[in-house]
Design an enzyme around this catalytic site. Structure first.
Site, PDB file in Angstrom:
ATOM      1  N   GLU A 106       0.820  -1.203   0.000  1.00 28.85           N
ATOM      2  CA  GLU A 106       0.000   0.000   0.000  1.00 28.85           C
ATOM      3  C   GLU A 106       0.855   1.255   0.000  1.00 28.85           C
ATOM      4  O   GLU A 106       2.005   1.241   0.444  1.00 28.85           O
ATOM      5  CB  GLU A 106      -0.891   0.004   1.230  1.00 28.85           C
ATOM      6  CG  GLU A 106      -0.061   0.023   2.486  1.00 28.85           C
ATOM      7  CD  GLU A 106      -0.837  -0.275   3.750  1.00 28.85           C
ATOM      8  OE1 GLU A 106      -2.034  -0.547   3.653  1.00 28.85           O
ATOM      9  OE2 GLU A 106      -0.225  -0.212   4.812  1.00 28.85           O
ATOM     10  N   CYS A 119       3.507   8.181   1.429  1.00 29.19           N
ATOM     11  CA  CYS A 119       4.052   7.177   2.345  1.00 29.19           C
ATOM     12  C   CYS A 119       4.251   5.889   1.539  1.00 29.19           C
ATOM     13  O   CYS A 119       3.299   5.316   1.014  1.00 29.19           O
ATOM     14  CB  CYS A 119       3.066   6.971   3.494  1.00 29.19           C
ATOM     15  SG  CYS A 119       3.615   5.768   4.680  1.00 29.19           S
ATOM     16  N   CYS A 126       6.639  -7.838   6.856  1.00 23.82           N
ATOM     17  CA  CYS A 126       7.825  -7.378   7.589  1.00 23.82           C
ATOM     18  C   CYS A 126       8.279  -8.503   8.511  1.00 23.82           C
ATOM     19  O   CYS A 126       7.468  -9.268   9.018  1.00 23.82           O
ATOM     20  CB  CYS A 126       7.478  -6.138   8.414  1.00 23.82           C
ATOM     21  SG  CYS A 126       8.915  -5.386   9.225  1.00 23.82           S
ATOM     22  N   CYS A 130       7.246  -6.173  15.419  1.00 24.39           N
ATOM     23  CA  CYS A 130       6.917  -5.174  16.442  1.00 24.39           C
ATOM     24  C   CYS A 130       5.504  -5.484  16.947  1.00 24.39           C
ATOM     25  O   CYS A 130       4.594  -5.729  16.150  1.00 24.39           O
ATOM     26  CB  CYS A 130       7.009  -3.759  15.880  1.00 24.39           C
ATOM     27  SG  CYS A 130       8.678  -3.360  15.320  1.00 24.39           S
ATOM     28  N   CYS A 133       2.289  -3.558  15.659  1.00 28.81           N
ATOM     29  CA  CYS A 133       2.226  -3.238  14.226  1.00 28.81           C
ATOM     30  C   CYS A 133       1.457  -4.309  13.465  1.00 28.81           C
ATOM     31  O   CYS A 133       1.737  -5.502  13.588  1.00 28.81           O
ATOM     32  CB  CYS A 133       3.637  -3.114  13.655  1.00 28.81           C
ATOM     33  SG  CYS A 133       3.637  -2.736  11.889  1.00 28.81           S
ATOM     34  N   GLY A 182       6.975  -2.619   5.852  1.00 31.38           N
ATOM     35  CA  GLY A 182       8.334  -3.141   5.735  1.00 31.38           C
ATOM     36  C   GLY A 182       9.393  -2.333   6.448  1.00 31.38           C
ATOM     37  O   GLY A 182       9.153  -1.222   6.917  1.00 31.38           O
ATOM     38  N   GLU A 183      10.579  -2.942   6.567  1.00 30.88           N
ATOM     39  CA  GLU A 183      11.730  -2.277   7.178  1.00 30.88           C
ATOM     40  C   GLU A 183      12.691  -1.894   6.047  1.00 30.88           C
ATOM     41  O   GLU A 183      13.379  -2.768   5.490  1.00 30.88           O
ATOM     42  CB  GLU A 183      12.400  -3.224   8.193  1.00 30.88           C
ATOM     43  CG  GLU A 183      13.754  -2.772   8.680  1.00 30.88           C
ATOM     44  CD  GLU A 183      13.814  -1.320   9.152  1.00 30.88           C
ATOM     45  OE1 GLU A 183      12.985  -0.916   9.991  1.00 30.88           O
ATOM     46  OE2 GLU A 183      14.677  -0.576   8.660  1.00 30.88           O
ATOM     47  N   SER A 236      12.136   4.477  14.930  1.00 30.58           N
ATOM     48  CA  SER A 236      11.002   4.019  15.725  1.00 30.58           C
ATOM     49  C   SER A 236      11.479   3.674  17.127  1.00 30.58           C
ATOM     50  O   SER A 236      11.792   2.524  17.418  1.00 30.58           O
ATOM     51  CB  SER A 236      10.379   2.791  15.053  1.00 30.58           C
ATOM     52  OG  SER A 236       9.800   3.167  13.834  1.00 30.58           O
ATOM     53  N   LEU A 237      11.517   4.676  17.980  1.00 29.57           N
ATOM     54  CA  LEU A 237      12.058   4.469  19.327  1.00 29.57           C
ATOM     55  C   LEU A 237      10.997   3.798  20.208  1.00 29.57           C
ATOM     56  O   LEU A 237      11.225   2.731  20.763  1.00 29.57           O
ATOM     57  CB  LEU A 237      12.510   5.823  19.895  1.00 29.57           C
ATOM     58  CG  LEU A 237      13.331   5.766  21.167  1.00 29.57           C
ATOM     59  CD1 LEU A 237      14.580   4.918  21.008  1.00 29.57           C
ATOM     60  CD2 LEU A 237      13.701   7.178  21.624  1.00 29.57           C
ATOM     61  N   HIS A 238       9.872   4.437  20.381  1.00 30.70           N
ATOM     62  CA  HIS A 238       8.672   3.874  21.014  1.00 30.70           C
ATOM     63  C   HIS A 238       8.784   3.544  22.506  1.00 30.70           C
ATOM     64  O   HIS A 238       7.772   3.215  23.134  1.00 30.70           O
ATOM     65  CB  HIS A 238       8.171   2.623  20.281  1.00 30.70           C
ATOM     66  CG  HIS A 238       7.822   2.866  18.842  1.00 30.70           C
ATOM     67  ND1 HIS A 238       7.142   3.984  18.406  1.00 30.70           N
ATOM     68  CD2 HIS A 238       8.072   2.137  17.720  1.00 30.70           C
ATOM     69  CE1 HIS A 238       6.983   3.922  17.094  1.00 30.70           C
ATOM     70  NE2 HIS A 238       7.547   2.821  16.659  1.00 30.70           N
ATOM     71  N   ASN A 313      -2.724   3.260  16.145  1.00 33.58           N
ATOM     72  CA  ASN A 313      -3.824   2.884  15.252  1.00 33.58           C
ATOM     73  C   ASN A 313      -4.243   1.467  15.573  1.00 33.58           C
ATOM     74  O   ASN A 313      -3.521   0.525  15.240  1.00 33.58           O
ATOM     75  CB  ASN A 313      -3.358   2.923  13.788  1.00 33.58           C
ATOM     76  CG  ASN A 313      -3.447   4.307  13.227  1.00 33.58           C
ATOM     77  OD1 ASN A 313      -4.516   4.911  13.206  1.00 33.58           O
ATOM     78  ND2 ASN A 313      -2.311   4.829  12.797  1.00 33.58           N
ATOM     79  N   CYS A 356      -0.626   2.315   8.674  1.00 35.46           N
ATOM     80  CA  CYS A 356       0.328   1.217   8.651  1.00 35.46           C
ATOM     81  C   CYS A 356      -0.215  -0.200   8.439  1.00 35.46           C
ATOM     82  O   CYS A 356      -0.655  -0.857   9.366  1.00 35.46           O
ATOM     83  CB  CYS A 356       1.104   1.231   9.946  1.00 35.46           C
ATOM     84  SG  CYS A 356       1.675   2.862  10.331  1.00 35.46           S
TER      85      CYS A 356
HETATM   86  N1  SAH Z   1       9.925  -0.450   9.622  1.00 34.81           N
HETATM   87  C1  SAH Z   1       9.946   0.996   9.686  1.00 34.81           C
HETATM   88  C2  SAH Z   1       8.692   1.619   9.039  1.00 34.81           C
HETATM   89  C3  SAH Z   1       7.465   1.229   9.756  1.00 34.81           C
HETATM   90  S1  SAH Z   1       5.961   2.137   9.607  1.00 34.81           S
HETATM   91  C4  SAH Z   1      10.061   1.420  11.123  1.00 34.81           C
HETATM   92  O1  SAH Z   1       9.943   0.578  12.015  1.00 34.81           O
HETATM   93  O2  SAH Z   1      10.305   2.602  11.370  1.00 34.81           O
HETATM   94  C5  SAH Z   1       6.243   3.726  10.224  1.00 34.81           C
HETATM   95  C6  SAH Z   1       5.912   3.963  11.697  1.00 34.81           C
HETATM   96  O3  SAH Z   1       4.599   3.552  12.073  1.00 34.81           O
HETATM   97  C7  SAH Z   1       6.876   3.263  12.624  1.00 34.81           C
HETATM   98  O4  SAH Z   1       7.312   4.158  13.608  1.00 34.81           O
HETATM   99  C8  SAH Z   1       6.002   2.185  13.210  1.00 34.81           C
HETATM  100  O5  SAH Z   1       6.503   1.733  14.437  1.00 34.81           O
HETATM  101  C9  SAH Z   1       4.676   2.881  13.332  1.00 34.81           C
HETATM  102  N2  SAH Z   1       3.541   1.989  13.510  1.00 34.81           N
HETATM  103  C10 SAH Z   1       3.425   0.709  13.146  1.00 34.81           C
HETATM  104  N3  SAH Z   1       2.221   0.216  13.515  1.00 34.81           N
HETATM  105  C11 SAH Z   1       1.551   1.222  14.103  1.00 34.81           C
HETATM  106  C12 SAH Z   1       0.254   1.339  14.667  1.00 34.81           C
HETATM  107  N4  SAH Z   1      -0.596   0.310  14.684  1.00 34.81           N
HETATM  108  N5  SAH Z   1      -0.113   2.530  15.181  1.00 34.81           N
HETATM  109  C13 SAH Z   1       0.745   3.586  15.143  1.00 34.81           C
HETATM  110  N6  SAH Z   1       1.976   3.532  14.623  1.00 34.81           N
HETATM  111  C14 SAH Z   1       2.383   2.361  14.114  1.00 34.81           C
END
Ligand code: SAH
Length: 389
Positions: A106, A119, A126, A130, A133, A182-183, A236-238, A313, A356
């Site tokens: 997508e 985007c 992937c 995570c 995700c 994807g990464e 993507s620190l989180h 999300n 995502c």
């Molecule tokens: N693999 C890459 C790109 C991922 S998508 C990465 O990890 O950065 C981009 C961002 O969306 C990332 O920060 C990912 O962690 C976040 N993301 C993934 N699923 C999500 C969700 N359900 N809600 C909010 N953010 C999400």
């Protein structure tokens, strides 16, 4: 919301032609050299494909007839096939593409008054798992080719140009974020080749500050990236500590936070004007408490960074919930009081699941095909801004 679909054959496309769509200027010059052609031919073809949106060699009228015939025989310009297109009430648009091998990816277009962001996906599925995700649930299927990566931008630009919807900002797409499925750093060469095309003046001419690669933190690949490009980097620190981060982003076990942040600093090469965007998904009761914000301030103390809070999300079957607006505002204020630039990402395209991995997920994961998950989203009342580099 509007939806357009086209019929797509389930046949796997097999082609032995060279797809010129995904070749950077350098790669095209090399290819044309092997054909015994001058390098300016490569530049002419590059312009036809990306600046003019032309895929038929017969229409490339400044090439000799014999070269056109030779290219038609051995080459092609082929973007992924559109499965469907959805437009949300806020103008956000999502394309679902079929790629070689049969998977779906997508691409999301986010128009704003001053810019338009695309985007882009880098893989089908992937491998990184995570926990919050949706793409992770599909597992890893394949790396996209550079044609399939740049093909997403090619398609968006070509179509938006035809529709003439970008007049206000003078070009159809101003920013690209590698934040789809994807990464990107685990599909390094193809992503870098596609980004070279994004930055190339003869192709899309995007500024390197307006192309952002988002990574979960593949440390050696961040260092490798620094050697070949200097696009904007988002991480993507989180989570503000290793225990929690390993739970949310398992690759943290291999490349823990100290190593990741050190790589971020190296990536900036002491350029005082640049910062890394730290993405931080807001998960209720998991990583959204004031103590997490305080830990985050500590770990980011000497890393030139800005923080991008992403309201979670939700998707079918997830154990997480989105943090309340109050929790997000509180978290944001703690960071801002410590002098960290912090923005909260606005949710866009909710009525088309433009988040995502959600739409492609319904196609790739057959068990979910018919069960379209309805998001119940609280209306955002917090100070918001869409942030993309
Ligand atoms: N693999 C890459 C790109 C991922 S998508 C990465 O990890 O950065 C981009 C961002 O969306 C990332 O920060 C990912 O962690 C976040 N993301 C993934 N699923 C999500 C969700 N359900 N809600 C909010 N953010 C999400």
């Amino acid at each position: 919301m509007t939806t357009r679909s086209v019929n797509v054959s389930d046949n796997i496309v097999v082609s032995d032609k060279v797809n010129l769509l995904g070749l950077s200027q350098k790669a095209l010059v090399e290819y044309f050299t092997t054909l015994g052609e001058k390098s300016f031919r490569a530049q002419q073809v590059l312009k036809w494909i990306h600046a003019e949106g032309v895929t038929d060699f017969a229409q490339m009228t400044n090439l000799s007839k014999s070269l056109r015939a030779q290219l038609s025989e051995h080459c092609e310009v082929r973007a992924p096939e559109v499965i469907s297109e959805h437009t949300a009430s806020d103008g956000t648009r999502k394309w679902l593409f079929r790629v070689d091998g049969g998977g779906a990816i997508e691409t999301v277009y986010i128009p704003e008054p001053e810019r338009a962001t695309l985007c882009v996906s880098s893989q089908v599925g992937c491998a990184l798992n995570c926990s919050f995700c949706h793409t992770a649930q599909q597992g890893f299927q394949k790396n996209l080719t550079s044609s399939e990566i740049i093909g997403q931008l090619w398609h968006a630009v070509t179509q938006l140009r035809k529709e003439g919807v970008f007049k206000a900002i003078n070009r159809p797409i101003t920013n690209v974020v590698m934040m789809g499925m994807g990464e990107p750093l685990l599909n390094f060469d193809n992503v870098v080749m596609a980004m070279d095309l994004m930055l190339d003046d003869l192709a899309y001419g995007l500024s390197k500050r307006r192309v952002t690669l988002s990574t979960s933190g593949v440390v050696p690949a961040i260092d490798k990236l620094r050697e070949v490009t200097d696009v904007a980097l988002a991480v993507s620190l989180h989570a503000p500590n290793d225990e929690l981060r390993t739970e949310l982003v398992p690759i943290n076990k291999k490349y823990p936070i100290v190593e990741l942040l050190a790589a971020c600093k190296r990536y900036l090469r002491d350029d005082k004007r640049r910062r890394i965007t730290m993405e931080y998904v807001m998960l209720e009761g998991v990583n959204d408490q004031p103590e997490h914000a305080k830990q985050l301030i500590q770990i980011l103390k000497d890393v030139p960074s800005k923080v991008n809070l992403i309201p979670f999300n939700p998707f079918n079957g997830t154990k997480y919930q989105r943090s309340s607006n109050e929790a997000i505002v509180r978290f944001q204020s703690i960071l801002m009081n410590a002098g960290i630039v912090t923005l909260t990402r606005k949710t866009r395209g909710d009525d088309i699941d433009a988040a995502c991995g959600q739409l492609a997920g319904q196609v790739n994961d057959r068990t979910q095909r018919s069960a379209k998950f309805k998001q119940q989203l609280a209306k955002n009342t917090i100070p918001i801004e869409v942030i993309h580099s």
